[in-house]
Design a protein around this motif. Structure first.
Motif, PDB file in Angstrom:
ATOM      1  N   THR A   1       0.837  -1.204   0.000  1.00 49.68           N
ATOM      2  CA  THR A   1       0.000   0.000   0.000  1.00 49.68           C
ATOM      3  C   THR A   1       0.871   1.253   0.000  1.00 49.68           C
ATOM      4  N   ARG A   2       1.880   1.241   0.875  1.00 48.90           N
ATOM      5  CA  ARG A   2       2.727   2.432   0.955  1.00 48.90           C
ATOM      6  C   ARG A   2       3.544   2.603  -0.311  1.00 48.90           C
TER       7      ARG A   2
ATOM      8  N   THR B   1       1.368   4.077  -2.812  1.00 50.02           N
ATOM      9  CA  THR B   1       1.142   5.489  -2.513  1.00 50.02           C
ATOM     10  C   THR B   1       2.286   6.345  -3.031  1.00 50.02           C
ATOM     11  N   ILE B   2       3.509   5.880  -2.792  1.00 48.81           N
ATOM     12  CA  ILE B   2       4.678   6.634  -3.255  1.00 48.81           C
ATOM     13  C   ILE B   2       4.678   6.718  -4.780  1.00 48.81           C
TER      14      ILE B   2
ATOM     15  N   ARG C   1       2.104   9.111  -6.139  1.00 45.88           N
ATOM     16  CA  ARG C   1       2.436  10.521  -5.989  1.00 45.88           C
ATOM     17  C   ARG C   1       3.514  10.941  -6.976  1.00 45.88           C
TER      18      ARG C   1
ATOM     19  N   LEU D   1       1.951  11.333 -10.313  1.00 49.38           N
ATOM     20  CA  LEU D   1       1.127  12.536 -10.322  1.00 49.38           C
ATOM     21  C   LEU D   1       1.999  13.764 -10.539  1.00 49.38           C
ATOM     22  N   GLU D   2       3.145  13.788  -9.847  1.00 51.10           N
ATOM     23  CA  GLU D   2       4.039  14.942 -10.006  1.00 51.10           C
ATOM     24  C   GLU D   2       4.645  15.003 -11.400  1.00 51.10           C
TER      25      GLU D   2
ATOM     26  N   LYS E   1       2.235  16.467 -13.736  1.00 52.46           N
ATOM     27  CA  LYS E   1       2.021  17.902 -13.586  1.00 52.46           C
ATOM     28  C   LYS E   1       3.240  18.716 -14.006  1.00 52.46           C
TER      29      LYS E   1
ATOM     30  N   GLU F   1      12.575  16.953  -3.540  1.00 44.85           N
ATOM     31  CA  GLU F   1      12.288  16.720  -2.121  1.00 44.85           C
ATOM     32  C   GLU F   1      13.297  17.444  -1.237  1.00 44.85           C
TER      33      GLU F   1
ATOM     34  N   SER G   1      11.013  17.931   2.112  1.00 40.63           N
ATOM     35  CA  SER G   1       9.890  17.045   2.405  1.00 40.63           C
ATOM     36  C   SER G   1      10.342  15.660   2.832  1.00 40.63           C
TER      37      SER G   1
ATOM     38  N   LEU H   1       8.340  13.093   5.490  1.00 44.44           N
ATOM     39  CA  LEU H   1       8.016  11.825   4.852  1.00 44.44           C
ATOM     40  C   LEU H   1       8.546  10.656   5.685  1.00 44.44           C
TER      41      LEU H   1
END
Ligand SMILES: Nc1ncnc2c1ncn2[C@@H]1O[C@H](COP(=O)(O)OP(=O)(O)O)[C@@H](O)[C@H]1O
Ligand SMILES: [Mg+2]
Lengths: 334, 267
Positions: free
Chosen positions: B4-5, B8-9, B12, B15-16, B19, B109, B114, B118
């Protein structure tokens, strides 16, 4: 009552490599924490107070399992540091590095969701918690914009909100109001106060004593990696009770400052400058008795006095009394 | 390792990337150029490399590389050689793209500070590194495969003869795409991680990482000059060597990417 955070003899030595030649480097040790021992009890707001470089952030990084302590032990929410790392991380909501630590290309909501997912909160409760935070911190208008468009105050608020995403029993905040303007800082402290009322334990780091006096139940003054005072805020102040504090404002040359320090009957003195004017804080067991000598020492050494006044004991005075330095001083070891 | 983690990473990171227009260009522009450029070139010239200013010597050297070439006309041979040169360039992409993505991600990061918040969550450093690696490798491999697919389809159209197309379909390139591309991507990611632990500027990271292309360029030049013929053996041997180098570099990358180091020594 059992403490929710127990710290015993916690010691941290940073080893940083320093280039000493083209190819050679030597290891430099910085003793950031020198045997910190303290207890924090469930439901209290505990202040970690100290100037820049005192070791507050280092202590917090050890407690949040970011750094391994060099020596010593700690228990958080019943879990032992270094043994139950994940259980500790899940027990803590933390705000480090102020308004930094957010993903600028993501929206506020995406940031909250990402951090929530790392705590493995399922999507539905995660969204519910995020909505709750957004409402509590009034983030509704900005939360769907990318973070890069936020003002620094808004980033700070979101970073604070991020600390609440896992709804943890312990909140650790490292100088959360550092870059906030006064009204926003007050607003944030109100929220912290409310969260504490709801039962959360809060560890609150600051180098502004006034903030600690307003918010904290108990606190520890930390200086150069050591706890120099520990107790309830009234206790900390009471430790100076029999001593008095006198403040002198004006133009005070270094020679005058040294002369005051050398006076019999002066326990400690510290000089700081604010907006061009200087302020001398003198802690003495019997301030009235030394007043004439004090004025002489100052005048003889070329000081221009604008105001002399006895004052209420503040936490800052406690710090000055113990260290002879003000909190404005930067004590970082480079 | 918690999936799951990890997911998640990766989500993200992707997604970045989505963008970040600059990053999207870096990932998809070179492969598309390298696919459409040679096809367009041959289409425009009607398959003729008529004005090749090769001297007889060099052409003789190409013929001598493989007995299979003796039936090829000079135009066919030239086309096959040009096809192969572009395919060599495809190996440059998995060297550059993952490194750039990883460097962007890590230096980003560092800029945002971050990493500390994190690492204060229950994430393991290994999950974070793996997530970043996957998010950097997968787009690069997909982009390279996409370019290869376009190239094959376009090659079918512009190929002078079936023999030339058969040469383009040579299984050695499948070996290169399936084995070498991901392996080179891993190499590139590990170097990206190591560089970005020391550097704070993505452009500097790219310049340092740019040196990775040197071996591929040398390979391409040697082939152009007619000194070597790439074959399945070259690629299988190459894959094995790269796999060994990968193992070493990945180990170094995990050493660089350790909690205490990230938090106290990364500048
Ligand atoms: N990564 C590091 N390497 C070496 N020394 C450090 C590092 N981080 C902090 N220090 C030193 O440790 C001391 C305590 O710093 P810190 O915990 O940040 O203090 P505070 O948060 O109270 O301002 C300072 O002297 C600082 O210079
Ligand atoms: Mg600090």
């Amino acid at each position: 009552m059992e403490p929710i955070i127990q710290v015993r003899d916690l010691t941290k030595v940073y080893q940083s490599k320093e280039r000493s030649g083209l190819l050679s480097s030597r290891v430099k040790n910085v003793d950031a924490l020198k045997g910190i021992t303290l207890d924090i009890f469930p439901g209290e707001v505990f202040g970690l107070l100290g100037p820049n470089g005192a070791g507050k952030t280092t202590l917090i990084k050890c407690l949040t399992t970011l750094l391994l302590p060099t020596r010593g032990a700690a228990w958080i929410n019943g879990y032992q540091l270094e043994r139950d790392e994940n259980a500790i991380r899940a027990s803590i909501g933390c705000m480090l590095m102020g308004d930094r630590g957010l993903y600028w290309k993501l929206t506020g909501r995406e940031n909250l969701d990402f951090f929530g997912a790392l705590y493995q909160i399922p999507p539905a409760p995660r969204k519910k918690q995020a909505d709750k935070i957004i409402e509590m911190l009034n983030l509704g208008d900005i939360v769907d914009r990318t973070v890069e468009t936020y003002s620094s105050g808004q980033k700070m608020k979101l970073a604070f909100g991020k600390a609440l995403i896992n709804d943890a029993p312990v909140l650790i905040l490292d100088e959360p109001t550092n870059t906030l303007d006064l009204p926003s800082a007050r607003e944030l402290r109100t929220v912290v106060h409310d969260l504490n009322e709801q039962g959360r334990t809060v560890v609150y780091t600051t180098h502004q004593m006034s903030e600690a006096e307003e918010l904290c139940d108990r606190g520890a003054s930390i200086d150069r990696g050591e706890v120099i005072a520990l107790g309830t805020i009234p206790e900390l102040k009471a430790s100076l009770n029999r001593e008095g504090v006198t403040k002198v404002e004006g133009v005070i040359p270094a020679t005058a400052f040294r002369a005051v320090r050398a006076l019999d009957g002066v326990a400690s003195a510290a000089l700081s400058s604010k907006d061009g004017a200087q302020e001398l804080v003198i802690v003495a067991p019997n301030p009235r008795a030394i007043l004439p000598q004090l004025i002489h020492a100052l005048m003889d050494n070329g000081a221009v006095l604008e105001q002399i006044s006895p004052t209420e004991v503040t936490l800052e005075d406690v710090f000055i009394a113990k260290t002879g330095r003000t909190l404005a001083e930067d004590t970082r070891v480079k | 390792m918690n999936l799951t983690r990890l997911q998640t990473i990766i989500q993200r990171e992707l997604l970045e990337i989505r963008k970040n227009r600059l990053l999207l260009f870096t990932i998809f522009l070179p492969p598309l150029l390298l696919a459409f450029l040679p096809i367009g070139l041959f289409a425009a010239m009607g398959g003729q490399m008529g004005n090749t200013n090769m001297n007889a010597d060099q052409i003789a050297r190409y013929y001598s590389l493989s007995p299979a070439f003796k039936d090829f006309s000079p135009n066919e041979l030239m086309q096959l050689i040009v096809f192969q040169q572009f395919l060599v360039l495809y190996l440059v992409m998995p060297l550059i793209i993952p490194m750039t993505v990883a460097a962007f991600s890590i230096i980003g990061e560092k800029d945002a500070h971050s990493l500390e918040p994190l690492l204060a969550t229950p994430i393991r450093t290994g999950e974070l590194l793996l997530g970043k690696a996957i998010a950097a490798v997968v787009p690069a491999v997909l982009a390279t495969w996409l370019a290869y697919a376009i190239f094959i389809v376009g090659g079918r159209v512009v190929a002078l003869s079936d023999r030339v197309f058969a040469g383009l379909l040579n299984p050695m390139w499948l070996v290169a795409m399936i084995a070498l591309t991901p392996l080179l991507s891993l190499l590139s990611v590990s170097i990206g991680v190591m560089i970005s632990s020391r550097v704070n500027d993505t452009r500097v990271a790219q310049q340092i990482g740019g040196m990775l292309v040197i071996p591929a360029v040398v390979l391409g030049l040697a082939q152009t000059a007619g000194f070597i013929l790439l074959n399945a053996f070259t690629f299988i041997a190459g894959s094995l060597i790269v796999a060994l180098i990968d193992a070493g570099l990945l180990y170094l990358a995990t050493q660089v990417f350790q909690r205490e180091k990230i938090l106290t020594q990364w500048k």
